[in-house]
Design a protein around this motif. Structure first.
Motif, PDB file in Angstrom:
ATOM      1  N   GLY A  21       0.810  -1.208   0.000  1.00 32.35           N
ATOM      2  CA  GLY A  21       0.000   0.000   0.000  1.00 32.35           C
ATOM      3  C   GLY A  21       0.847   1.263   0.000  1.00 32.35           C
ATOM      4  N   CYS A  25      -4.604   6.601   0.101  1.00 33.36           N
ATOM      5  CA  CYS A  25      -5.550   5.484   0.182  1.00 33.36           C
ATOM      6  C   CYS A  25      -4.934   4.219   0.769  1.00 33.36           C
ATOM      7  CB  CYS A  25      -6.144   5.188  -1.191  1.00 33.36           C
ATOM      8  SG  CYS A  25      -4.947   4.559  -2.395  1.00 33.36           S
ATOM      9  N   ARG A  26      -3.610   4.181   0.865  1.00 36.20           N
ATOM     10  CA  ARG A  26      -2.880   3.049   1.450  1.00 36.20           C
ATOM     11  C   ARG A  26      -3.119   1.749   0.673  1.00 36.20           C
ATOM     12  NH1 ARG A  26      -5.756   5.165   5.560  1.00 36.20           N
ATOM     13  NH2 ARG A  26      -6.826   3.196   5.997  1.00 36.20           N
ATOM     14  N   MET A  27      -3.307   1.875  -0.621  1.00 37.68           N
ATOM     15  CA  MET A  27      -3.563   0.714  -1.471  1.00 37.68           C
ATOM     16  C   MET A  27      -2.405   0.492  -2.433  1.00 37.68           C
ATOM     17  SD  MET A  27      -6.560  -0.874  -1.022  1.00 37.68           S
ATOM     18  CE  MET A  27      -6.391  -0.839   0.752  1.00 37.68           C
ATOM     19  N   SER A  58     -12.008  -1.530  -1.634  1.00 40.79           N
ATOM     20  CA  SER A  58     -11.483  -1.125  -0.332  1.00 40.79           C
ATOM     21  C   SER A  58     -10.568   0.082  -0.473  1.00 40.79           C
ATOM     22  CB  SER A  58     -10.715  -2.282   0.306  1.00 40.79           C
ATOM     23  OG  SER A  58     -11.522  -3.437   0.388  1.00 40.79           O
ATOM     24  N   GLY A  59     -10.364   0.777   0.666  1.00 36.12           N
ATOM     25  CA  GLY A  59      -9.575   1.997   0.646  1.00 36.12           C
ATOM     26  C   GLY A  59     -10.412   3.162   0.159  1.00 36.12           C
ATOM     27  N   SER A  73     -13.487   1.202   3.913  1.00 34.91           N
ATOM     28  CA  SER A  73     -12.953   2.508   3.512  1.00 34.91           C
ATOM     29  C   SER A  73     -11.798   2.944   4.394  1.00 34.91           C
ATOM     30  CB  SER A  73     -14.055   3.566   3.538  1.00 34.91           C
ATOM     31  OG  SER A  73     -14.542   3.743   4.855  1.00 34.91           O
ATOM     32  N   HIS A  74     -11.892   2.678   5.698  1.00 35.20           N
ATOM     33  CA  HIS A  74     -10.848   3.049   6.640  1.00 35.20           C
ATOM     34  C   HIS A  74     -10.020   1.832   7.079  1.00 35.20           C
ATOM     35  CE1 HIS A  74     -13.416   6.557   6.777  1.00 35.20           C
ATOM     36  NE2 HIS A  74     -12.575   7.192   7.566  1.00 35.20           N
ATOM     37  N   ASN A  76      -9.671  -0.970   5.362  1.00 34.90           N
ATOM     38  CA  ASN A  76      -9.033  -1.599   4.196  1.00 34.90           C
ATOM     39  C   ASN A  76      -9.254  -3.104   4.119  1.00 34.90           C
ATOM     40  OD1 ASN A  76      -8.138   0.926   3.522  1.00 34.90           O
ATOM     41  ND2 ASN A  76      -6.021   0.583   4.140  1.00 34.90           N
TER      42      ASN A  76
END
Length: 297
Positions: A21, A25-27, A58-59, A73-74, A76
């Protein structure tokens, strides 16, 4: 997917998206999906009788304090899939008879989704987003997305900053929604009353923000001719609203009625108005990887 530098959303992270990630968005580069199944709780022109083929990514590029999809969303939660698997999921849903493929919160996976739509689908594609978009990203999907289903959450920077960590929300959402409408034109329905193309703008009334909701409706009436409006009343004190006393309650009936009356006064009659009773957790999907794994075919 191969690693790439991502600037798909207004955050402009310039992050190297790869196996792990990265960015706001940490993806990573490959899509992460929490659920893919027929969904019956969208607007009637979206869900119809056979459901909308909803794929929940997700994300997120937003940090909405009240998000009803918080675990994905938060948190993940979800499973990583390749582009080839994503396209397989489209056709597995189509085989179940869905009216459309509904990409829920897709923006941060724009590159993978673009590759998955290299060949057109036999049903409309719905881009179901929070409205926080870059026009440049949306233009890459012209002709590939037939229906835009964006939120228009805020018009005031203080609200957007406080509740979604995006003080520039409307600076991007306003032009983005105009671009969506430019691409689709006015709403068109098929013979069964299911949307074929068009832009349907959602707005969720927040507690204590009725005046802002009315200002948003004013902007839609002036700037988005031909778009439909979906006025939503399903707000619940969900997510993390501790310390935000104004959000830690449901809507008051008088707030709801004031916004609905304003909608009618503006003549925004094409679209939908949720009943106040729709504020119920039963409408939140189960994020359990349904339809994601190959074995779920």
């Amino acid at each position: 997917m191969e690693s790439y530098v991502c600037n798909a959303c207004p955050r402009g992270c310039n992050a190297l998206r790869g196996e792990t990630g990265a960015g706001f968005c940490r993806m990573g580069a490959d899509p992460v999906i929490a659920r893919a199944a027929p969904h019956y709780d969208e607007e009637p022109v979206i869900s119809g009788t056979r459901g909308s083929g909803a794929i929940f990514f997700s994300g997120c590029a937003l940090r909405c304090r009240f998000c009803q999809n918080w675990p994905i969303s938060h948190g993940n939660f979800g499973q990583k899939v390749r582009v080839e698997r994503l396209r397989e999921i489209y056709f597995e849903l189509i085989d179940q008879g869905v009216h459309n493929i509904n990409l829920v919160n897709p923006t941060h996976f724009a590159q993978a989704i673009l590759e998955s739509l290299a060949e057109p689908l036999p049903v409309p594609v719905v881009w179901n987003s929070g409205g926080y978009e870059k026009v440049e990203t949306l233009r890459r999907f012209e002709g590939k997305v037939q229906v835009y289903l964006p939120d228009l959450k805020y018009i005031q920077a203080d609200s957007a900053r406080k509740y979604s960590a995006a003080g520039d929300y409307f600076d991007f959402a306003g032009p983005a929604l105009k671009e969506m409408l430019r691409q689709t034109g006015p709403v068109e329905l098929d013979g069964d009353g299911i949307i074929r193309r068009g832009t349907l703008v959602r707005h969720l009334i927040l507690p204590g923000r009725a005046e802002e909701s009315m200002a948003i409706l004013d902007w839609i009436a002036e700037n988005l001719p031909g778009a439909w409006v979906s006025l939503m009343a399903q707000y619940l004190p969900f997510g993390q609203v501790e310390g935000l006393d104004e959000l830690n309650r449901r809507l008051y009936p008088e707030e709801y009625e004031a916004v609905v009356d304003h909608l009618m006064d503006l003549g925004l009659e094409d679209g939908f108005v949720q009943e106040l009773s729709s504020s119920d957790e039963k409408y939140i999907p189960s994020f359990d990887l349904t339809g994601v794994k190959t074995s779920d075919k």
